[in-house]
Motif scaffolding. Structure first.
Motif, PDB file in Angstrom:
ATOM      1  N   MET A   1       1.529 -14.386   5.551  1.00 42.99           N
ATOM      2  CA  MET A   1       1.306 -14.869   4.188  1.00 42.99           C
ATOM      3  C   MET A   1       0.744 -13.765   3.298  1.00 42.99           C
ATOM      4  N   PHE A   2      -0.189 -12.979   3.810  1.00 41.00           N
ATOM      5  CA  PHE A   2      -0.739 -11.883   3.004  1.00 41.00           C
ATOM      6  C   PHE A   2       0.312 -10.807   2.744  1.00 41.00           C
ATOM      7  N   VAL A   3       1.174 -10.544   3.716  1.00 41.44           N
ATOM      8  CA  VAL A   3       2.220  -9.535   3.507  1.00 41.44           C
ATOM      9  C   VAL A   3       3.194  -9.989   2.432  1.00 41.44           C
TER      10      VAL A   3
ATOM     11  N   VAL B   1       0.852  -1.192   0.000  1.00 41.84           N
ATOM     12  CA  VAL B   1       0.000   0.000   0.000  1.00 41.84           C
ATOM     13  C   VAL B   1       0.885   1.237   0.000  1.00 41.84           C
ATOM     14  N   HIS B   2       0.491   2.248  -0.766  1.00 45.07           N
ATOM     15  CA  HIS B   2       1.285   3.467  -0.877  1.00 45.07           C
ATOM     16  C   HIS B   2       1.026   4.350   0.344  1.00 45.07           C
ATOM     17  N   LEU B   3       2.022   4.432   1.196  1.00 48.34           N
ATOM     18  CA  LEU B   3       1.877   5.098   2.486  1.00 48.34           C
ATOM     19  C   LEU B   3       2.281   6.559   2.393  1.00 48.34           C
ATOM     20  N   PRO B   4       1.628   7.426   3.169  1.00 47.03           N
ATOM     21  CA  PRO B   4       2.109   8.807   3.296  1.00 47.03           C
ATOM     22  C   PRO B   4       3.528   8.809   3.854  1.00 47.03           C
TER      23      PRO B   4
ATOM     24  N   ALA C   1      -0.962  -6.822  -4.857  1.00 49.49           N
ATOM     25  CA  ALA C   1      -2.397  -6.576  -4.635  1.00 49.49           C
ATOM     26  C   ALA C   1      -2.545  -5.834  -3.321  1.00 49.49           C
ATOM     27  N   SER C   2      -2.318  -4.536  -3.351  1.00 50.07           N
ATOM     28  CA  SER C   2      -2.324  -3.743  -2.130  1.00 50.07           C
ATOM     29  C   SER C   2      -3.715  -3.681  -1.500  1.00 50.07           C
TER      30      SER C   2
END
Length: 746
Positions: free
Chosen positions: A490-492, A219-222, A498-499
């Motif tokens: 596992m999701f990380v 995910v694109h973080l600030p 797939a963010s």
């Protein structure tokens, strides 16, 4: 006490002072395309604006596919809000090669540009806010038609950041010292206090790892969020050491891999560190996928994603590696090496401490009663500590090993990833199964899981790391905890492209963890439950914020920027509160003559089975119970062997024990559950020996036990039924085991 609380607060705040003293600058290190088929792109872009002299230093290598006279439409955004909009003619400021634009590759030598007039439009606060979330977007429009032929944007930074070495060291030292303090306190005989300190330290460590996982998602973080979570990547073993990186590169190359060289090309190629997009929708994700599709296969295989214009793009795990100055192909070996070093150094430390204790006792520097349990069974204690190290490193190794499966940096590293992932998973799974079997045997034979789990020192020292933080009836909770860590890891690791999937999965996982913690309340007491439920609540809020950062609903940019700032302050303040709580509770232990007294007696009455020195002095009944349960009486030697998969846990043994329990007391001595020929083979299951009086003479008028302790099951029998001839008759009348008490059994 006020000074004790004030000191860590001042130290923590002092860690953030470095970003307020440097010279004010605004800089950018990459120029990214922000539209399809952009006619202008830059493989290298470096711009540093210094307001003190009103000039900007620019170094750029660009690829141009349009030609003619153009005009620049420049927009400046801060936290998603447009604050400046201005048109600039490149001919007016003498931009070389851009007036007019010509097709081809444009390599502009470094030059200084006088922008003194524009400096006044920048507010002074922009130079002081750490991790400034600002973006300059430039639309290239044709002068004659006004058609937009290119769009580029640059992320602007002021050089101030909350990603500080001091924060990394402070959090790591505090967590490490708390774990060490719990081991020392346990060795001194304060088991209750040691369990509370260890539980708090492990919970704090897990909270640090949960925040680090936010940074490992794609995910694109600030900027301020990415910097804050970077502070805690040490908890995942992501620590940069120069000579180690050289060794890892050599090892990968010598085992058939091809190391990446992203840091060797920084002078000629820009690296785009993905942050949130200003556009509505998920344009940044689409751009990332296009970059993957256009990248040469060799570069993708080496862990780098390079777009058609030559720029590198890093996101998720690669973003964390780049910010840590670690080549992405060295990330797995970095985490694995520090995990192994952690285990090895801990083992050496335990062995050295054992040797010192023996030497100190021999030289009479230390009393022979100090650390006696550790000295007599230090190998079992060491096994338990190694199991705890595996539990601490489980999230780290899950993510890094699964990530390595997707990267295949070299055949040797793939073998290491398979060995460590399945090895640690099998070890912890077997340990959790062992605890459940032991607890069930305790329930079968004594109708209370706490009996064997806490009375047998070998079991407690080796397997206690899995259940000591929980109440006895919640011994099983370690299984869902391991499943929680495994699924989250596992999701990380496996959903890096797939963010949105990662963000949704985090919400589901964290809300399930919060509900389970709030409803079951499995930890040992109210204080520990509150501590862990608060952590679960903050983790859930972080997951919601992570979903907001995906911007799938097209929220205004200002909303996303504000949420990023809120996440930083929430986690920074909450971390500070947890750290202060841990420091105070740990420090007070070493200044109290009886540290166990400050903790409430646990409802499962585990202290009656353990070698506690504080909680067994209030009632004579519990003295007798604990002495018999521990085997302290002369002539009693517990033969429980629950360390290995032997006869004690076989089905035949379980049946024999069940058959023994069904034998009538008439076939054996009064109060015994066994026939006479089995009396020497097995220790008595009842903690009461009828031949010994429970109440010494003259002690009939003593005070009642404290109100916060569960009442002894013998009180009514000996106070209200004085005509009862023996505890055996009392038990026959009530048809209940005296161990059937505590949480979940009352």
């Amino acid at each position: 006490m006020k000074s004790l609380l004030k000191t860590p607060l001042l130290l923590f705040l002092a860690l953030f002072t470095p970003f307020i003293s440097a010279e004010p600058i605004l800089q950018s290190t990459s120029l990214n395309t922000c539209s399809d088929d952009s006619g202008f792109s830059a493989s290298l872009f470096k711009c540093v604006f210094t307001p003190n002299n009103g000039s900007a230093s620019i170094d750029m290598v660009a690829t141009i596919t349009v030609e003619g006279m153009v005009i620049f439409d420049i927009a400046v955004y801060a936290y998603g809000l447009e604050i400046i909009r201005q048109e600039v003619n490149p001919c007016d400021i003498n931009l070389v090669g851009l007036c007019p634009m010509q097709r081809g590759r444009l390599a502009i030598p470094p030059f200084n540009l006088d922008v003194g007039g524009a400096a006044s439009a920048v507010p002074g606060i922009a130079y002081a806010i750490p991790d400034l979330d600002a973006t300059v977007r430039i639309f290239v429009n044709k002068t004659d038609t006004g058609e937009s032929v290119a769009c580029v944007e640059a992320n602007v930074s002021n050089g101030k950041t909350v990603d500080l070495v001091g924060v990394k060291w402070a959090t790591a030292i505090i967590a490490g010292l708390a774990l060490a303090a719990s081991a020392v306190v346990s060795g001194l005989g304060h088991s209750n206090t040691a369990a509370h300190i260890a539980s708090s330290a492990l919970s704090l460590f897990s909270y640090f790892q949960a925040q680090a996982m936010l940074g490992l998602t794609s995910v694109h973080l600030p900027p301020i969020v990415a910097s804050w979570v970077q502070n805690l990547q040490w908890s995942m073993g992501i620590i940069q050491v120069d000579f180690m990186q050289d060794i890892f590169t050599w090892y990968q190359r010598s085992t058939g891999g091809e190391p990446s060289s992203i840091f060797d090309t920084l002078r000629t190629i820009s690296v785009e560190v993905h942050k949130r997009s200003l556009d509505v929708g998920d344009y940044a994700v689409d751009l990332f996928k296009r970059g993957v599709a256009m990248a040469p296969r060799a570069l993708v295989r080496r862990g780098n994603i390079q777009t058609s214009d030559g720029r590198y793009v890093v996101s998720g795990i690669q973003r964390v590696a780049f910010r840590a100055e670690i080549e992405s192909t060295n990330l797995f070996m970095t985490g694995l090496t520090f995990f192994c070093l952690f285990v090895i150094l801990t083992t050496i430390g335990i062995a050295v401490f054992k040797a010192y204790c023996e030497f100190a006792v021999k030289k009479q520097w230390m009393g022979p009663d100090k650390f006696v349990e550790f000295r007599n069974g230090w190998t079992v204690v060491l096994k338990g500590i190694l199991f705890r190290m595996a539990l601490i490193g489980f999230p780290q190794m899950t993510i890094l090993c699964l990530w390595e499966f997707t990267q295949n940096d070299s055949p040797a590293e793939m073998v290491l990833a398979v060995f460590f992932f399945f090895g640690i998973l099998a070890t912890l799974g077997w340990a959790a199964t062992k605890v459940i079997l032991i607890a069930r045997q305790s329930v079968t034979t004594h109708r209370n899981p706490a009996y064997i789990l806490f009375s047998n020192l070998e079991v407690l020292n080796k397997w206690g790391f899995l259940y000591v933080q929980f109440r006895a009836s919640a011994y099983y909770y370690i299984a869902p905890m391991l499943a929680y860590l495994l699924v989250k890891g596992m999701f990380v690791a496996l959903a890096q492209r797939a963010s949105v999937v990662q963000a949704v999965a985090f919400i589901i996982i964290e809300v399930a963890a919060l509900i389970a913690a709030s409803v079951l309340r499995p930890w040992m007491d109210k204080r520990t439950n509150s501590f862990n439920i608060a952590i679960a609540a903050v983790n859930f809020v972080n997951a919601v914020f992570l979903f907001i950062f995906t911007n799938v609903f097209g929220a205004p940019g200002l909303v996303v920027g504000v949420v990023g700032v809120v996440l930083f302050f929430l986690n920074a303040i909450f971390s500070l509160v947890l750290i202060i709580t841990l420091i105070v509770s740990t420090t007070l232990v070493f200044f109290r003559p009886n540290p166990d007294a400050r903790y409430q007696f646990m409802a499962d009455d585990r202290a009656s089975f353990m070698k506690s020195q504080t909680q067994l002095t209030t009632t004579t009944e519990l003295d007798a119970l604990a002495a018999t349960a521990r085997g302290d009486k002369a002539g009693y030697n517990s033969k429980l062997d629950l360390d290995d998969d032997n006869e004690s846990l076989t089905a035949g043994s379980m049946r024999r024990r069940a058959d023994n329990l069904s034998i009538s007391p008439a076939h054996g001595p009064p109060g015994s559950q066994f026939s006479p020929h089995n009396e020497k083979q097995y220790p008595p299951h009842s903690p009461v020996n009828p031949s010994l009086p429970l109440f010494p003479g003259g002690n009939q008028n003593r005070g009642a036990p404290p109100s916060d302790r569960s009442q002894s099951p013998y009180d009514q029998g000996f106070r209200g039924q004085n005509n009862s001839p023996s505890p055996a008759a009392f038990r026959a009348q009530n048809n209940s085991s005296p161990w059937q008490r505590g949480a979940g059994y009352d």
